[in-house]
Design a protein around this motif. Structure first.
Motif, short mmCIF file in Angstrom:
data_model
loop_
_atom_site.label_atom_id
_atom_site.label_comp_id
_atom_site.label_asym_id
_atom_site.label_seq_id
_atom_site.Cartn_x
_atom_site.Cartn_y
_atom_site.Cartn_z
N GLN A 70 0.84 -1.19 0.00
CA GLN A 70 0.00 0.00 0.00
C GLN A 70 0.88 1.25 0.00
OE1 GLN A 70 -2.93 0.03 3.08
NE2 GLN A 70 -3.66 2.09 2.60
N THR A 71 0.53 2.21 -0.86
CA THR A 71 1.30 3.44 -0.97
C THR A 71 0.50 4.62 -0.45
OG1 THR A 71 0.53 3.83 -3.23
CG2 THR A 71 2.55 2.56 -2.97
N LYS A 72 1.17 5.76 -0.39
CA LYS A 72 0.59 7.01 0.11
C LYS A 72 0.11 6.85 1.55
CE LYS A 72 1.09 9.30 -3.80
NZ LYS A 72 -0.03 9.86 -4.55
N CYS A 73 0.90 6.12 2.34
CA CYS A 73 0.62 6.00 3.77
C CYS A 73 1.92 5.69 4.51
CB CYS A 73 -0.44 4.94 4.06
SG CYS A 73 0.12 3.24 3.86
N PHE A 74 1.93 6.00 5.81
CA PHE A 74 3.07 5.71 6.66
C PHE A 74 2.84 4.36 7.34
CE2 PHE A 74 2.81 10.34 6.42
CZ PHE A 74 4.10 10.67 6.06
N HIS A 75 3.70 3.40 7.06
CA HIS A 75 3.54 2.07 7.63
C HIS A 75 4.02 2.04 9.07
CE1 HIS A 75 2.51 0.06 3.80
NE2 HIS A 75 3.21 1.04 3.28
N VAL A 76 3.21 1.47 9.95
CA VAL A 76 3.54 1.44 11.37
C VAL A 76 4.91 0.81 11.61
CG1 VAL A 76 2.85 0.53 13.63
CG2 VAL A 76 1.11 1.38 12.06
N SER A 77 5.24 -0.22 10.86
CA SER A 77 6.51 -0.92 11.06
C SER A 77 7.73 -0.06 10.74
CB SER A 77 6.55 -2.20 10.21
OG SER A 77 6.43 -1.88 8.84
N GLN A 78 7.52 1.08 10.06
CA GLN A 78 8.62 1.96 9.70
C GLN A 78 8.73 3.20 10.58
OE1 GLN A 78 10.79 1.17 7.06
NE2 GLN A 78 9.68 -0.76 7.08
#
Length: 212
Positions: free
Chosen positions: A20-28
């Motif tokens: 998924q793009t255009k979002c901040f991934h929690v794992s990062q």
């Protein structure tokens, strides 16, 4: 020949993988480099070799096995629970929701080597990840379940919601989000260690800018 075929297969699998793009991934979100978060937000492909991909796959198998144990015990309420926050555009998927003593909490499963297992736990990046899941799901705590990948020993670390960690992380996300809205590229980290295992090193070196 078989090894080369496996490595070619994994390299192609990594190139074709969708995220998924255009979002901040929690794992990062633990990562101290704003540019790392920027590239992750846009779904830029990281440079991952076949060996690293096998390590990821091994971690997934550990998740599946431990989830099945907890399911059999009867304390796993849900596994692979997705989260989304529209205000900050944060997305992710925690390893599960467990119920102990009548209370629900976040479950995160981590597989680490003996050196990491025998050091100070929980690790900071795992705490940040778990804390954000706790906050986004409106819960009060969670547990990080560690397995030593060398010996299969287990240990658990319980985390109560720490709003200071949440606020600091959200402030960092907001900062990157504001930079993206101005169509700028965030400054890179000044710490060499942050770059050592980063899959965005080449793009960062070239100061590659994504389409906002």
């Amino acid at each position: 020949m078989i090894v080369r075929l496996i490595e070619s297969h994994l390299e192609k699998q990594n190139r074709d993988a969708q995220r998924q793009t255009k979002c901040f991934h929690v794992s990062q979100l633990y990562h101290p480099c704003l540019r790392h978060l920027y590239y992750s937000y846009f779904g830029l492909k990281q440079e991952v070799d076949a060996k690293t991909y096998r390590i990821f796959d091994n971690g997934h198998s550990v998740h599946n096995r431990l989830q099945s144990y907890l399911e059999g015990i009867g304390i796993l309420v849900e596994k692979e629970h997705r989260v989304w926050n529209g205000e900050y555009r944060i997305c992710g998927r925690c390893d599960g929701i467990v119920k102990l003593n009548g209370k629900c909490g976040v479950l995160e499963i981590k597989s680490i080597n003996s050196k990491g297992f025998n050091s100070s736990l929980p690790k900071h990046e795992h705490v940040v990840q778990t804390m954000m899941y706790i906050h986004l799901l409106g819960l009060r705590g969670g547990v990080i379940l560690y397995e030593n990948k060398d010996t299969q020993e287990l240990t658990e670390c319980y985390c109560a919601l720490d709003i200071a960690i949440v606020d600091k992380t959200l402030a960092k996300v907001k900062k990157v989000k504001n930079i993206i809205e101005t169509k700028q590229l965030p400054p890179p980290t000044q710490r060499e260690w942050d770059c050592k295992f980063c899959g965005f090193k080449e793009s960062c070196r070239k100061s590659f800018s994504c389409e906002a």
